[in-house]
Design an enzyme around this catalytic site. Structure first.
Site, PDB file in Angstrom:
ATOM      1  NE  ARG A  15      -2.150  -2.151   3.254  1.00  0.00           N
ATOM      2  CZ  ARG A  15      -2.567  -2.515   4.467  1.00  0.00           C
ATOM      3  NH1 ARG A  15      -3.676  -2.002   4.960  1.00  0.00           N
ATOM      4  NH2 ARG A  15      -1.883  -3.373   5.187  1.00  0.00           N
ATOM      5  CE  LYS A  22       3.938  -1.677   6.203  1.00  0.00           C
ATOM      6  NZ  LYS A  22       2.491  -1.823   6.329  1.00  0.00           N
ATOM      7  CD  GLU A 155      -6.997  -8.318  10.778  1.00  0.00           C
ATOM      8  OE1 GLU A 155      -6.582  -7.363  10.116  1.00  0.00           O
ATOM      9  OE2 GLU A 155      -6.824  -8.397  12.007  1.00  0.00           O
TER      10      GLU A 155
HETATM   11  C1  UD1 Z   1      -2.492  -5.809  11.408  1.00  0.00           C
HETATM   12  C2  UD1 Z   1      -3.483  -6.616  12.253  1.00  0.00           C
HETATM   13  C3  UD1 Z   1      -4.712  -5.758  12.558  1.00  0.00           C
HETATM   14  C4  UD1 Z   1      -4.266  -4.506  13.280  1.00  0.00           C
HETATM   15  C5  UD1 Z   1      -3.209  -3.747  12.487  1.00  0.00           C
HETATM   16  C6  UD1 Z   1      -2.638  -2.650  13.351  1.00  0.00           C
HETATM   17  C7  UD1 Z   1      -3.221  -8.981  11.596  1.00  0.00           C
HETATM   18  C8  UD1 Z   1      -3.793 -10.094  10.816  1.00  0.00           C
HETATM   19  N1  UD1 Z   1      -3.882  -7.816  11.540  1.00  0.00           N
HETATM   20  O1  UD1 Z   1      -3.118  -5.529  10.158  1.00  0.00           O
HETATM   21  O2  UD1 Z   1      -5.636  -6.491  13.377  1.00  0.00           O
HETATM   22  O3  UD1 Z   1      -5.398  -3.665  13.528  1.00  0.00           O
HETATM   23  O4  UD1 Z   1      -2.123  -4.627  12.122  1.00  0.00           O
HETATM   24  O5  UD1 Z   1      -1.723  -1.830  12.680  1.00  0.00           O
HETATM   25  O6  UD1 Z   1      -2.218  -9.165  12.248  1.00  0.00           O
HETATM   26  N2  UD1 Z   1       4.295  -9.043   8.426  1.00  0.00           N
HETATM   27  C9  UD1 Z   1       5.271 -10.023   8.381  1.00  0.00           C
HETATM   28  N3  UD1 Z   1       4.999 -11.155   7.672  1.00  0.00           N
HETATM   29  C10 UD1 Z   1       3.822 -11.376   7.028  1.00  0.00           C
HETATM   30  C11 UD1 Z   1       2.839 -10.366   7.079  1.00  0.00           C
HETATM   31  C12 UD1 Z   1       3.108  -9.206   7.792  1.00  0.00           C
HETATM   32  O7  UD1 Z   1       6.335  -9.887   8.967  1.00  0.00           O
HETATM   33  O8  UD1 Z   1       3.677 -12.444   6.426  1.00  0.00           O
HETATM   34  C13 UD1 Z   1       4.594  -7.796   9.187  1.00  0.00           C
HETATM   35  C14 UD1 Z   1       4.550  -6.557   8.324  1.00  0.00           C
HETATM   36  O9  UD1 Z   1       5.862  -6.251   7.844  1.00  0.00           O
HETATM   37  C15 UD1 Z   1       4.053  -5.483   9.293  1.00  0.00           C
HETATM   38  C16 UD1 Z   1       3.236  -6.257  10.315  1.00  0.00           C
HETATM   39  O10 UD1 Z   1       3.590  -7.617  10.161  1.00  0.00           O
HETATM   40  O11 UD1 Z   1       5.131  -4.845   9.947  1.00  0.00           O
HETATM   41  C17 UD1 Z   1       1.724  -6.079  10.108  1.00  0.00           C
HETATM   42  O12 UD1 Z   1       1.355  -6.499   8.801  1.00  0.00           O
HETATM   43  P1  UD1 Z   1       0.276  -5.726   7.919  1.00  0.00           P
HETATM   44  O13 UD1 Z   1       0.108  -6.477   6.663  1.00  0.00           O
HETATM   45  O14 UD1 Z   1       0.617  -4.301   7.843  1.00  0.00           O
HETATM   46  O15 UD1 Z   1      -1.049  -5.918   8.826  1.00  0.00           O
HETATM   47  P2  UD1 Z   1      -2.339  -4.979   8.853  1.00  0.00           P
HETATM   48  O16 UD1 Z   1      -3.197  -5.289   7.685  1.00  0.00           O
HETATM   49  O17 UD1 Z   1      -1.957  -3.578   9.073  1.00  0.00           O
HETATM   50 CA    CA Z   2      -0.042  -2.532   9.144  1.00  0.00          CA
END
Ligand code: UD1
Ligand code: CA
Length: 458
Positions: A15, A22, A155
């Site tokens: 995004r 990011k 979510e």
């Molecule tokens: C996530 C939460 C959501 C919360 C929000 C708060 C989940 C499923 N959802 O959503 O409930 O309100 O954060 O900001 O957790 N990441 C990894 N590996 C992956 C996927 C993500 O390391 O496979 C890391 C990303 O780099 C990031 C963090 O986890 O730093 C959160 O991932 P992101 O995809 O941004 O989650 P949100 O959709 O924001």
């Molecule tokens: Ca996030």
């Protein structure tokens, strides 16, 4: 109880629509992940594990990756979701400590907000950091049962319309005993709209097993902001700058307007310093006592001594400025500049790799590069050190009390002796001895009987 921290930082951040991972996007001049690591260190954890994947080498390059480092790097080669990322880190840690999971894209969280969650983990509970927000769009919503206990997180894309109306949100931060968290995380699946393993699903899993899930309210709703796009990044930057300015003011820094100053790095200051509007500070900057910085000035990686005036629109980069100097307006002090006590560098003067001795002045329009200038020297307007012959850089030295007249071209390598004098408009190519006068310009001729060309007439 002892603590381990896991930071999730493997995502690409689609995004953001940026080529850069990011967690490397900057807030206040430092990658987001660096802010999270600083917070993690403030928790005095035994270990800090960071899950990386997308651009992992570029991410790691911002940190000490040697064996001395307190950071453990965990690879997540396929991004299968936050639950999967956390599981990999837990497998690496195999820990019985309390564990808190932080997100690399929630960089402004303060330690106080996290402590409540960690206390719950220490009691054997699952602590979730929650917040009430006016605009919950995009965030996971907190579900509570009829008794008010947290029973799950949904979510937004998986939420019913009714659930989307819930304004209590998940900040992403979860804490629990390491062994419990490992057990719960093995139970989650990827049956959701994104086909990902959601860390948030451990909440419903814990609830169903009768384990206490405690929603800990965050201290304020600025610090819990997650950053997923450039608009949120800009907003977070502003919030961070205002919080930071507040701290500076409480430490005695006078700001013309706390909403019009940007510090991207570290700023140290003595007593009675004043920063006018639109000042930008970058890297490591130290100001002594009673330093005034005028509007629109930029100071980067520099040390400015007591009682200096940096007038408006001056750029100071990589310089050491001793006490009582006056710079600008519109001066450019470049890396390797050293200005001794009481130096005056005025408008449209540029210095680079140049030392200027005590009480010397270059008040207007000059370029001083690769030069060593003594004490009490006067550099006239329009003076240029010609330090570059197209291949190499050469030095100019100017002795104490020398006077360089207006519009002088000093062709380096060149030495002007102590007390020497250069006549205005000179091009100086040969060294000038102690106390000598150098005049290097065409002689003036006054021509009699000369007529201006008239206008053409046919
Ligand atoms: C996530 C939460 C959501 C919360 C929000 C708060 C989940 C499923 N959802 O959503 O409930 O309100 O954060 O900001 O957790 N990441 C990894 N590996 C992956 C996927 C993500 O390391 O496979 C890391 C990303 O780099 C990031 C963090 O986890 O730093 C959160 O991932 P992101 O995809 O941004 O989650 P949100 O959709 O924001
Ligand atoms: Ca996030």
């Amino acid at each position: 109880m002892a603590l381990d921290v896991i930071i999730l930082a493997a995502g690409q951040g689609t995004r953001m629509k940026s080529g850069k991972a990011k967690v490397l996007q900057e807030i206040a001049g430092r990658p987001m992940l660096e802010h999270v690591v600083r917070t993690a260190r403030g928790l005095n954890a035994d270990r800090i594990a960071i899950v990386v994947g997308h651009q992992k080498e570029a991410v790691k390059a911002n940190f000490d990756t040697s064996s001395r480092s307190d950071l453990i790097w965990v690879d997540q080669n396929k991004r299968l979701g936050t639950g999967h990322a956390a599981r990999l880190a837990l497998e690496e840690l195999t820990t019985k400590n309390s564990v808190i999971i932080l997100y690399g894209d929630v960089p402004m969280l303060g330690i106080d907000s996290l402590k409540g969650c960690i206390e719950e983990a220490d009691r054997g509970h699952l602590g979730v950091l929650v917040a009430q927000v006016a605009e919950p769009a995009g965030l996971g919503r907190i579900l509570r049962d009829s008794h008010g206990f947290v029973s799950g997180i949904v979510e937004e894309r998986d939420a019913s319309l009714e659930q989307q109306d819930i304004s209590e949100i998940n900040t992403g931060i979860i804490a629990a005993p390491g062994s419990l968290l490992t057990e719960l995380i093995l139970q989650i699946d990827n049956r959701n709209s994104q086909g990902e393993y959601y860390l948030t699903d451990v909440v419903a899993e814990a609830y169903q097993r009768g384990i206490s899930v405690v929603g800990v309210m965050a201290e304020n709703d600025l610090e819990i902001k997650g950053i997923n796009d450039m608009a949120q990044l800009a907003h977070a930057e502003r919030s961070f700058q205002i919080m930071q300015a507040q701290e500076y003011m409480l430490s005695g820094l006078r700001l013309a307007d706390p909403e019009r100053i940007d510090v991207r790095g570290s700023l140290k200051f003595g007593e009675d310093c004043f920063l006018d509007v639109n000042v930008v500070i970058e890297g490591d900057v130290v100001l002594g006592n009673n330093v005034r910085v005028g509007p629109g000035s930029v100071i980067k990686n520099s040390h400015i001594g007591d009682n200096c005036d940096v007038n408006s629109h001056t750029v100071v980069d990589g310089a050491l400025v001793e006490e009582g100097c006056s710079l600008g307006p519109f001066a450019r002090i470049r890396p390797g500049s050293e200005l001794a006590k009481g130096v005056k560098v005025g408008n449209f003067v540029e210095t680079k790799k140049t030392r200027i001795g005590e009480n010397s002045k270059a008040s207007h329009l000059a370029y001083l590069g690769d030069a060593i200038i003594g004490d009490d020297v006067n550099i006239g307007a329009g003076t240029v050190t010609c330090n570059y012959d197209g291949v190499e850089k050469h030095k100019t030295t100017i002795g104490d009390r020398a006077f360089v007249g207006t519009n002088s071209t000093l062709v380096a390598p060149l030495d002007l002796g102590e007390g020497s004098f250069v006549g205005a408009g000179s091009t100086v190519t040969k060294d000038v001895g102690l106390g000598q006068l150098a005049v290097g310009r065409g002689k003036q001729r006054n021509v009699d009987g000369w007529f201006r060309p008239g206008s053409k007439s046919d």
